[in-house]
Scaffold this active site. Structure first.
Site, mmCIF file in Angstrom:
data_model
loop_
_atom_site.group_PDB
_atom_site.id
_atom_site.type_symbol
_atom_site.label_atom_id
_atom_site.label_comp_id
_atom_site.label_asym_id
_atom_site.label_seq_id
_atom_site.Cartn_x
_atom_site.Cartn_y
_atom_site.Cartn_z
ATOM 1 N N GLN A 1 99.053 3.099 32.333
ATOM 2 C CA GLN A 1 99.369 4.210 31.416
ATOM 3 C C GLN A 1 99.661 3.675 30.009
ATOM 4 O O GLN A 1 100.569 4.154 29.316
ATOM 5 C CB GLN A 1 100.563 5.006 31.941
ATOM 6 C CG GLN A 1 100.205 6.038 33.003
ATOM 7 C CD GLN A 1 99.361 7.193 32.441
ATOM 8 O OE1 GLN A 1 99.326 7.450 31.237
ATOM 9 N NE2 GLN A 1 98.690 7.897 33.335
ATOM 10 N N SER A 2 98.898 2.711 29.555
ATOM 11 C CA SER A 2 99.137 2.103 28.254
ATOM 12 C C SER A 2 98.887 3.068 27.088
ATOM 13 O O SER A 2 97.789 3.619 26.954
ATOM 14 C CB SER A 2 98.223 0.882 28.105
ATOM 15 O OG SER A 2 98.189 0.449 26.756
ATOM 16 N N ASN A 3 99.908 3.248 26.259
ATOM 17 C CA ASN A 3 99.736 4.038 25.033
ATOM 18 C C ASN A 3 98.809 3.327 24.056
ATOM 19 O O ASN A 3 98.033 3.952 23.341
ATOM 20 C CB ASN A 3 101.080 4.247 24.342
ATOM 21 C CG ASN A 3 102.033 5.088 25.157
ATOM 22 O OD1 ASN A 3 101.684 6.184 25.592
ATOM 23 N ND2 ASN A 3 103.235 4.577 25.387
#
Ligand SMILES: *Cc1c(COP(=O)(O)O)cnc(C)c1O
Length: 323
Positions: free
Chosen positions: A70-72
C-alpha cells in the site's frame, strides 16, 4: 538551480484547528502537504518534481520504484508517470489481495506494471530495480530508478523548497506571529522528508529543532540514513547548510509498520471527529499521536501533514471496530 517539473499544487495551506490545540496543549500549525494535489497528493509529489525532471533529462521512458503493497510513494509515482506519458514499474512488498483498494487500486487504475516481491527479495530491491532498468533499456523503454520513498539527496530538495514556502507564509502572517517554531514534527519512513525539512528549516530560519517520528526501524538507523541523505543534498547544492538539530523518536511505531495500536487508532478517529482533519494509520496518525505525547510539549509547532489518505481507505476492516 536544480531542474524541477511542476507537479504539486503549491503553496499548500497552513492551518490551525482550535479543538486540536486545546487537546494537544500546543499551538499546532498544520502544513497541509496532504493537499499537494488530487489522488497523487502527499509528500512524495514534492520529491518527484526533482526526480522526474532528472529522469526526463536522461531520456527515461519508465519510472521504476518500490515500496510496501500500500505504498503512497508508488501510487504517486504511478500517477505522475501516467500524467507525463511515461510507464511505471512498481516492485511492491507483499501479495496482491483478492480485492484492490486504496493505493493499489489507484496504481492499477493508471496502468502501473506491478511486480509483487517477498520481504527477502525486498532487501535486494536496489539490485532488482537496477536489473529491471537495464532490461527495459534493451526494450527501448529506458528505466529510471527512484529509490524507496523517493528518498535521496535529489528528492529531498523538495523539502528544502517546502520550508522556504512555509517561511514565506510566516512572513505573510499566515502562521500567527513571526516567531520561529519551537519544533517541526513529521512522520519518518524512509528519511528523505526529514532530511529535507531539517536542512530547509535551518536555511529558512524556521525552527532550530526537527522531530521525525519513526514509523519503522529505529533511531540509530534513521540517524545514519538521514545523515547520508543530507550529505547527498549538500553535494548537489553546496550552498545548503547543515541540518537543524534532529530529535528522532522511535517510541510511537505501534505494533508494526502499517499497523496502528488500538490507542493510536482511537486517537486518529477522535482527531477526525473533533477537527475534520484526516490522519492515516501508517504515518500521520502515528506522528500526531507522537506530538500529543511529547514531553515537554513545544509551545508552538509546525506539524507536517504528509498525506496518506488512500492508505486509510485500505484499512476499512482495521478501523471498523472503532467507528
Ligand atoms: C512516505 C510517507 C511519509 C514518510 O516520508 P519519508 O520521506 O519516506 O520519510 C510520511 N507520510 C506519508 C503519508 C507518506 O506516504
Amino acid at each position: 538551480m536544480t531542474a524541477r517539473v511542476p507537479l504539486a499544487h503549491l503553496p499548500t495551506p497552513v492551518q490551525r484547528f482550535e479543538a486540536l490545540d486545546r487537546w494537544i496543549g500546543s499551538e499546532v500549525w498544520v502544513k497541509r502537504d496532504d493537499m499537494t494535489g488530487g489522488a497523487e497528493a502527499g509528500n512524495k509529489l514534492r520529491k518527484l518534481e526533482y526526480l522526474v525532471a532528472d529522469a526526463e533529462r536522461r531520456g527515461a521512458r519508465t519510472l521504476i520504484t518500490c515500496g510496501g503493497i500500500q505504498s503512497n510513494h508508488a501510487r504517486a509515482t504511478a500517477i505522475v508517470a501516467a500524467r507525463r506519458g511515461l510507464r511505471s514499474l512498481l516492485f511492491l512488498r507483499g501479495e496482491l489481495p483478492g480485492t484492490l483498494s486504496g493505493n493499489l487500486l489507484l496504481d492499477r487504475l493508471v496502468g502501473a506494471d506491478i511486480r509483487t516481491i517477498s520481504p527477502e527479495q525486498y532487501r535486494a530491491r536496489s539490485e532488482l530495480m537496477l536489473q529491471a532498468a537495464e532490461s527495459l533499456t534493451g526494450e527501448h523503454a529506458p528505466g529510471y530508478v527512484i529509490p524507496e520513498g523517493g528518498s535521496n539527496g535529489l528528492g529531498a530538495l523538495g523539502y528544502v523548497e517546502a520550508m522556504r514556502e512555509v517561511a514565506e507564509q510566516r512572513r505573510l502572517g499566515l502562521c500567527g506571529d513571526r516567531r520561529p517554531f519551537d519544533a517541526i514534527v513529521l512522520a519518518c519512513g524512509s528519511g528523505g522528508t526529514a532530511a529535507g525539512v531539517a536542512v530547509g528549516a535551518r536555511r529558512s530560519g524556521l525552527a532550530e529543532r526537527v522531530v521525525p517520528i519513526a514509523v519503522c526501524d529505529d533511531r540509530s538507523y534513521f540517524e545514519v540514513v538521514i545523515a547520508r541523505i543530507v550529505s547527498e543534498m549538500r553535494a548537489i547544492d553546496p550552498t545548503l547548510p547543515e541540518a537543524a538539530e534532529l530529535t528522532i523518536l522511535d517510541g510511537f511505531k505501534g505494533p508494526a509498520y502499517g499497523i496502528a495500536s488500538h490507542e493510536q487508532t482511537r486517537f486518529l478517529v477522535e482527531v477526525a471527529r473533533r477537527t475534520g482533519l484526516l490522519l492515516d494509520p501508517v504515518y500521520t496518525g502515528k506522528a500526531m499521536f507522537g506530538l500529543a505525547n511529547l514531553d515537554p510539549k513545544p509551545r508552538r509547532v509546525l506539524f507536517l501533514h504528509t498525506g496518506g489518505l488512500p492508505g486509510l481507505l485500505a484499512q476499512a476492516s482495521e478501523l471498523g471496530t472503532h467507528l
